[in-house]
Enzyme design. Structure first.
Site, short mmCIF file in Angstrom:
data_model
loop_
_atom_site.label_atom_id
_atom_site.label_comp_id
_atom_site.label_asym_id
_atom_site.label_seq_id
_atom_site.Cartn_x
_atom_site.Cartn_y
_atom_site.Cartn_z
N GLU A 25 1.90 -0.31 -4.86
CA GLU A 25 0.96 0.74 -5.24
C GLU A 25 1.79 2.00 -5.38
OE1 GLU A 25 -3.06 3.13 -3.94
OE2 GLU A 25 -1.64 2.54 -2.41
N ASP B 2 0.83 -1.20 0.00
CA ASP B 2 0.00 0.00 0.00
C ASP B 2 0.88 1.26 0.00
OD1 ASP B 2 -2.85 0.90 0.33
OD2 ASP B 2 -2.02 1.89 2.10
C1 NOJ Z 1 -4.36 3.05 -0.82
C2 NOJ Z 1 -5.51 2.11 -0.69
O1 NOJ Z 1 -5.67 1.46 -1.92
C3 NOJ Z 1 -6.69 2.95 -0.30
O2 NOJ Z 1 -7.89 2.24 -0.40
C4 NOJ Z 1 -6.45 3.48 1.07
O3 NOJ Z 1 -7.50 4.37 1.42
C5 NOJ Z 1 -5.13 4.23 1.15
N1 NOJ Z 1 -4.07 3.57 0.47
C6 NOJ Z 1 -4.69 4.38 2.57
O4 NOJ Z 1 -4.26 3.13 3.06
#
Ligand code: NOJ
Length: 529
Positions: free
Chosen positions: A267, A203
């Site tokens: 990500e 993440d």
């Molecule tokens: C990215 C995640 O995909 C998202 O859903 C989340 O709100 C934020 N990071 C914070 O963890």
């Protein structure tokens, strides 16, 4: 390296599961792990090689699982650890790898580490989080703001200091300068890897370490992109620090220590030149990095082509792209790219499954599931709740998987799922399974084609000359992919072969002598003689 030595995911297809909305086995309106296990046969039939699960770990759900309060336990609403182990083994029996989502940037405010950290300035976990004093004149420690709105700092009355959060105030950021935090995450990676998890989606990978001096971010200027200008500042110090690469290299060493190296997917919502940096030297950082430039591109041949070619040019040798159109934050490509036009949905799927790289589908992509308009009173995403009506949040891409047009959409036996169901008649798995002309059948056949032609997946790619509204490229030695991304018929010349897969299924097996006509929004894979 021969094809047999390649990692499993290079020619594979990945699939994101948003567990809360995939399949509900116990009629509480919320998807769960046994539900996923029950639906593995769908995924095996579809032909996916790996699934990544949005968080299934314990969370008070301020941000639906992305605020973790125990990294090594399964959230009760999703099941128990035994259910998870069973999922991994049942998936494994079907040749499907299971990847976890890991959230290293922050925890829940209810995590015991934070409970301790906030309790006193001398607490054992104090420096596991980012704490700072107000500026002398009673102002916030610096100008960092939260990407979820408002200041990034929240005052903790007990100790009189502020803690930093890039997201909600319920999601305090960890301090990655702490060796203890690093060691703890090594253990978390080991915990899941030893249970048979094949890797991790990381993440907000670009965000996790902050400037050690907590310097102010510079203001945005008119040269910045739209988002940065709206944000008002450049995220130079609260995120995007070069020191993150050292942390990723550390994880990669750990991932490579397993007989079957664990896959790290980041990500990485960053510009293309920065994206390339997350691959390190091509083999010492991420295995795959999500390309948000591609996700956000307009569905036009020139725009998409430019991003794909720039990505290919930017990546270090040995690095492998990932292509995705939808996820739980960015909504569904059938609506965003394809405006719910089935011809465009089919074309987009053919594109995703034909580019050089690993395609990552999101649950529902295979049936062309559209975004679902969620009424204000049904909204569950904290961002929608907070910013309605200016921003409706991310729920439109998170509604339950549409398995059938029966009650509960085949998703749940509960009277009310946690988010409303979409238009079941417009798209559902059961109906599309029966229909040889459906989007699902096309998706299945494209994946089967990939499996039958490994060289199509892992071979080189070269762009071909086309009119601006079309896009064509080679895949390996034998195949050409041709996409007409416009509402006009396009004719490509000097192409011959047999049509292997086409968005218009009636054209498959047709022989092309030299001139290839593509109807509006038609795409195909041509096998050269
Ligand atoms: C990215 C995640 O995909 C998202 O859903 C989340 O709100 C934020 N990071 C914070 O963890």
């Amino acid at each position: 390296m021969t094809a047999a030595d390649e990692p499993w995911w290079k020619a594979g297809v990945l699939y994101q599961i948003y567990p809360r909305s995939f399949a509900d086995s116990n009629a509480d309106g919320v998807g769960d792990i046994p539900g996923i296990t029950e639906r593995l046969d769908h995924l095996a039939w579809l032909g996916v090689d790996g699934i990544w699960l949005s968080p299934v770990t314990v969370s008070p759900n301020a941000d639906w699982g992305y605020d973790v309060s125990d990294f090594c336990a399964i959230a009760p609403e999703f099941g128990a650890m035994d259910d998870f182990d069973r999922l991994v083994s049942e998936a494994g029996r079907r040749g499907i790898h299971v990847l976890m989502d890991i959230v290293p940037n922050h925890t829940s405010e209810q995590h015991p580490w934070f409970a301790d950290s906030r309790s006193s300035r001398t607490a054992a976990h104090r420096d596991w989080y980012v704490w700072a004093d107000a500026k002398g004149d009673g102002e916030l420690p610096n100008n960092w703001i939260s990407s979820f709105g408002g200041p990034g700092w929240t005052l903790e009355e007990t100790t009189g200091q502020y803690y930093f959060h890039n997201h909600l105030s319920e999601q305090p950021d960890l301090n990655w300068w702490s060796e203890d935090v690093r060691a703890e995450f090594d253990d978390i990676f080991r915990f899941w890897s030893d249970r048979g998890v094949a890797g991790f989606r990381i993440d907000v990978c670009n965000v996790i370490i902050k400037d050690a001096q907590l310097r102010d971010n510079p203001p945005a200027t008119e040269d910045d992109d739209f988002e940065t200008q709206m944000f008002g500042q450049r995220s130079v110090y609260n995120a995007n620090r070069p020191e993150v690469h050292e942390i990723i290299r550390r994880w990669r060493r750990q991932a490579d220590g397993y007989d079957e190296p664990r896959l790290l997917i980041g990500e990485t919502p960053v510009p293309l030149d920065k994206l390339a940096e997350f691959y390190g030297n091509g083999s010492d950082e991420l295995g795959l990095a999500f390309n948000f430039n591609f996700i956000s591109a307009p569905f036009r041949a020139d725009d998409m082509r430019a991003i794909v070619e720039e990505t290919e040019a930017a990546l270090p040798p040995g690095a492998w792209p990932a292509w995705t159109g939808s996820n739980h934050d960015m909504f569904r490509f059938p609506t965003r790219w394809a405006e719910d036009d089935p011809a465009k949905v089919r074309l987009a799927l053919l594109m995703l499954l034909s580019l050089r790289g690993t395609p990552v589908l999101y649950q529902g992509d295979e049936i062309g599931m559209a975004n679902v308009a969620v009424a204000h009173e049904d909204m569950r995403d904290p961002l929608g709740v907070r910013f309605y009506p200016y921003y409706e949040g991310r729920d439109a891409g998170r509604t339950p998987m549409q398995w059938s047009d029966g009650p509960g959409g085949g998703f749940t036996d509960a009277a009310r799922p946690w988010l409303p169901l979409g238009d079941l008649a417009a798209a559902n798995v059961a109906a599309q399974r029966e229909d040889p002309g459906s989007i699902l059948t096309l998706c299945h056949d494209l994946i089967a084609f990939r499996r039958d032609h490994p060289e199509f997946c892992t071979g080189e790619t070269e762009p071909l000359m086309t009119p601006a509204s079309a896009w064509a490229f080679t895949r390996g030695e034998r195949h050409v992919v041709a996409l007409n991304m416009s509402p006009e018929t396009v004719v490509l010349t000097d192409l011959s072969g047999t049509i292997a897969v086409c968005t218009d299924r009636s054209r498959e097996h047709d022989v092309v002598a030299s001139e290839l006509r593509l109807a509006p929004f038609e795409g195909l894979i041509l096998e050269r003689p």
